[in-house]
Design a protein around this motif. Sequence first.
Motif, PDB file in Angstrom:
ATOM      1  N   GLU A  58       0.998  -1.132   0.036  1.00  0.00           N
ATOM      2  CA  GLU A  58      -0.121   0.225   0.038  1.00  0.00           C
ATOM      3  C   GLU A  58       1.042   1.337  -0.121  1.00  0.00           C
ATOM      4  OE1 GLU A  58      -3.316   2.276   3.011  1.00  0.00           O
ATOM      5  OE2 GLU A  58      -3.275  -0.020   3.025  1.00  0.00           O
ATOM      6  N   GLY A  59       0.725   1.963  -1.020  1.00  0.00           N
ATOM      7  CA  GLY A  59       1.585   3.145  -1.020  1.00  0.00           C
ATOM      8  C   GLY A  59       3.097   2.909  -1.195  1.00  0.00           C
ATOM      9  N   GLY A  60       3.587   1.794  -1.666  1.00  0.00           N
ATOM     10  CA  GLY A  60       4.784   1.286  -2.082  1.00  0.00           C
ATOM     11  C   GLY A  60       5.401   0.538  -0.919  1.00  0.00           C
ATOM     12  N   GLU A  61       4.620   0.417   0.238  1.00  0.00           N
ATOM     13  CA  GLU A  61       5.232  -0.268   1.443  1.00  0.00           C
ATOM     14  C   GLU A  61       4.401  -1.488   1.907  1.00  0.00           C
ATOM     15  OE1 GLU A  61       5.438   2.603   4.607  1.00  0.00           O
ATOM     16  OE2 GLU A  61       6.639   3.991   3.479  1.00  0.00           O
ATOM     17  N   PHE A  62       4.771  -2.207   2.777  1.00  0.00           N
ATOM     18  CA  PHE A  62       4.001  -3.531   3.040  1.00  0.00           C
ATOM     19  C   PHE A  62       2.960  -3.115   3.675  1.00  0.00           C
ATOM     20  CE2 PHE A  62       3.497  -6.763   6.586  1.00  0.00           C
ATOM     21  CZ  PHE A  62       3.088  -7.963   5.535  1.00  0.00           C
ATOM     22  N   ALA A  63       1.684  -3.570   3.386  1.00  0.00           N
ATOM     23  CA  ALA A  63       0.157  -3.158   3.862  1.00  0.00           C
ATOM     24  C   ALA A  63       0.051  -3.907   5.182  1.00  0.00           C
ATOM     25  CB  ALA A  63      -0.785  -3.602   3.056  1.00  0.00           C
ATOM     26  N   GLY A  64       0.850  -4.583   5.880  1.00  0.00           N
ATOM     27  CA  GLY A  64       0.395  -4.997   7.140  1.00  0.00           C
ATOM     28  C   GLY A  64       0.084  -6.563   6.929  1.00  0.00           C
ATOM     29  N   TRP A  65      -0.217  -7.239   8.259  1.00  0.00           N
ATOM     30  CA  TRP A  65      -0.529  -8.564   8.094  1.00  0.00           C
ATOM     31  C   TRP A  65      -2.243  -8.915   7.929  1.00  0.00           C
ATOM     32  CZ3 TRP A  65       2.943 -11.684   7.182  1.00  0.00           C
ATOM     33  CH2 TRP A  65       4.194 -11.492   7.353  1.00  0.00           C
ATOM     34  N   ALA A  66      -2.901  -8.016   8.157  1.00  0.00           N
ATOM     35  CA  ALA A  66      -4.521  -8.192   8.232  1.00  0.00           C
ATOM     36  C   ALA A  66      -4.896  -8.260   6.708  1.00  0.00           C
ATOM     37  CB  ALA A  66      -5.182  -7.057   8.853  1.00  0.00           C
ATOM     38  N   ARG A  67      -4.532  -7.404   5.860  1.00  0.00           N
ATOM     39  CA  ARG A  67      -4.888  -7.603   4.379  1.00  0.00           C
ATOM     40  C   ARG A  67      -4.459  -8.934   3.801  1.00  0.00           C
ATOM     41  NH1 ARG A  67      -3.522  -2.987   0.137  1.00  0.00           N
ATOM     42  NH2 ARG A  67      -4.432  -1.830   1.717  1.00  0.00           N
ATOM     43  N   PRO A  68      -3.337  -9.329   3.813  1.00  0.00           N
ATOM     44  CA  PRO A  68      -2.670 -10.430   3.340  1.00  0.00           C
ATOM     45  C   PRO A  68      -3.677 -11.841   3.753  1.00  0.00           C
ATOM     46  CG  PRO A  68      -0.809  -9.501   3.601  1.00  0.00           C
ATOM     47  CD  PRO A  68      -1.941  -8.593   4.309  1.00  0.00           C
ATOM     48  N   ALA A  69      -3.836 -11.795   4.995  1.00  0.00           N
ATOM     49  CA  ALA A  69      -4.472 -12.823   5.652  1.00  0.00           C
ATOM     50  C   ALA A  69      -5.998 -12.976   5.285  1.00  0.00           C
ATOM     51  CB  ALA A  69      -4.777 -12.661   7.511  1.00  0.00           C
ATOM     52  N   GLY A  70      -6.781 -11.772   4.908  1.00  0.00           N
ATOM     53  CA  GLY A  70      -7.982 -11.600   4.427  1.00  0.00           C
ATOM     54  C   GLY A  70      -8.029 -12.109   2.934  1.00  0.00           C
ATOM     55  N   VAL A  71      -7.063 -11.759   2.427  1.00  0.00           N
ATOM     56  CA  VAL A  71      -6.877 -12.283   0.720  1.00  0.00           C
ATOM     57  C   VAL A  71      -6.721 -13.851   0.876  1.00  0.00           C
ATOM     58  CG1 VAL A  71      -5.505 -12.264  -1.167  1.00  0.00           C
ATOM     59  CG2 VAL A  71      -6.050 -10.284  -0.025  1.00  0.00           C
ATOM     60  N   ALA A  72      -5.994 -14.400   1.953  1.00  0.00           N
ATOM     61  CA  ALA A  72      -5.587 -15.777   2.006  1.00  0.00           C
ATOM     62  C   ALA A  72      -6.956 -16.480   2.442  1.00  0.00           C
ATOM     63  CB  ALA A  72      -4.635 -16.206   3.135  1.00  0.00           C
ATOM     64  N   VAL A  73      -7.852 -15.574   3.158  1.00  0.00           N
ATOM     65  CA  VAL A  73      -9.099 -16.383   3.627  1.00  0.00           C
ATOM     66  C   VAL A  73     -10.009 -16.565   2.393  1.00  0.00           C
ATOM     67  CG1 VAL A  73     -11.082 -16.040   4.770  1.00  0.00           C
ATOM     68  CG2 VAL A  73      -9.076 -15.920   5.938  1.00  0.00           C
ATOM     69  N   GLY A  74      -9.970 -15.354   1.558  1.00  0.00           N
ATOM     70  CA  GLY A  74     -10.809 -15.259   0.315  1.00  0.00           C
ATOM     71  C   GLY A  74     -10.260 -16.510  -0.752  1.00  0.00           C
ATOM     72  N   GLY A  75      -9.053 -16.497  -0.757  1.00  0.00           N
ATOM     73  CA  GLY A  75      -8.345 -17.436  -1.696  1.00  0.00           C
ATOM     74  C   GLY A  75      -8.736 -18.888  -1.531  1.00  0.00           C
ATOM     75  N   VAL A  76      -8.637 -19.226  -0.258  1.00  0.00           N
ATOM     76  CA  VAL A  76      -8.823 -20.702   0.304  1.00  0.00           C
ATOM     77  C   VAL A  76     -10.711 -20.709   0.026  1.00  0.00           C
ATOM     78  CG1 VAL A  76      -9.324 -22.206   2.284  1.00  0.00           C
ATOM     79  CG2 VAL A  76      -7.382 -21.036   2.079  1.00  0.00           C
ATOM     80  N   LEU A  77     -11.423 -19.872   0.262  1.00  0.00           N
ATOM     81  CA  LEU A  77     -12.651 -19.919  -0.156  1.00  0.00           C
ATOM     82  C   LEU A  77     -13.270 -20.086  -1.651  1.00  0.00           C
ATOM     83  CD1 LEU A  77     -14.260 -18.023   2.606  1.00  0.00           C
ATOM     84  CD2 LEU A  77     -14.430 -20.291   2.856  1.00  0.00           C
ATOM     85  N   ALA A  78     -12.356 -19.414  -2.386  1.00  0.00           N
ATOM     86  CA  ALA A  78     -12.521 -19.319  -3.754  1.00  0.00           C
ATOM     87  C   ALA A  78     -11.970 -20.750  -4.346  1.00  0.00           C
ATOM     88  CB  ALA A  78     -11.942 -18.212  -4.539  1.00  0.00           C
ATOM     89  N   TRP A  79     -10.940 -21.236  -3.885  1.00  0.00           N
ATOM     90  CA  TRP A  79     -10.386 -22.517  -4.102  1.00  0.00           C
ATOM     91  C   TRP A  79     -11.447 -23.478  -3.855  1.00  0.00           C
ATOM     92  CZ3 TRP A  79      -7.306 -26.125  -0.888  1.00  0.00           C
ATOM     93  CH2 TRP A  79      -6.816 -27.047  -1.693  1.00  0.00           C
ATOM     94  N   ARG A  80     -12.281 -23.516  -2.679  1.00  0.00           N
ATOM     95  CA  ARG A  80     -13.250 -24.539  -2.379  1.00  0.00           C
ATOM     96  C   ARG A  80     -14.379 -24.497  -2.916  1.00  0.00           C
ATOM     97  NH1 ARG A  80     -11.528 -28.598   1.080  1.00  0.00           N
ATOM     98  NH2 ARG A  80     -13.763 -28.652   1.488  1.00  0.00           N
ATOM     99  N   ARG A  81     -14.451 -23.310  -3.923  1.00  0.00           N
ATOM    100  CA  ARG A  81     -15.657 -23.008  -4.904  1.00  0.00           C
ATOM    101  C   ARG A  81     -16.836 -22.453  -3.996  1.00  0.00           C
ATOM    102  NH1 ARG A  81     -13.996 -23.892  -9.921  1.00  0.00           N
ATOM    103  NH2 ARG A  81     -12.828 -26.077 -10.225  1.00  0.00           N
TER     104      ARG A  81
END
Length: 104
Positions: A58-81
């Motif tokens: 975010e703005g050229g810097e690391f966005a923190g751990w909350a956003r990647p964790a949310g993306v991971a949750v979404g990715g797992v759910l999308a993978w599980r259809r």
Amino acid sequence: MSGTALMMLALGLGTYAFRLVGPVLHGRVELPDRVRVLLSAGAVVLLVALLATGALTEGGEFAGWARPAGVAVGGVLAWRRAPFVVVVLAAAAATAVLRAAGVP
């Protein structure tokens, strides 16, 4: 005509040309199977790169751990259809809960 207007016109014409090439060349050009596989893999690589930059920075810097964790949750759910709405809401909820708990 200013340089900006000229560049916008050139980009518009280029975009139109790319959109026109598909229907015009449909059925006339036959791609080898190897090229099709490489194009498919290239599209996946570009989407993963876009996902990674959007999720991790975010703005050229690391966005923190909350956003990647949310993306991971979404990715797992999308993978599980899971349904799209469930994927988006679960990812947003996971990020919100982590941020409410103080995780950056």
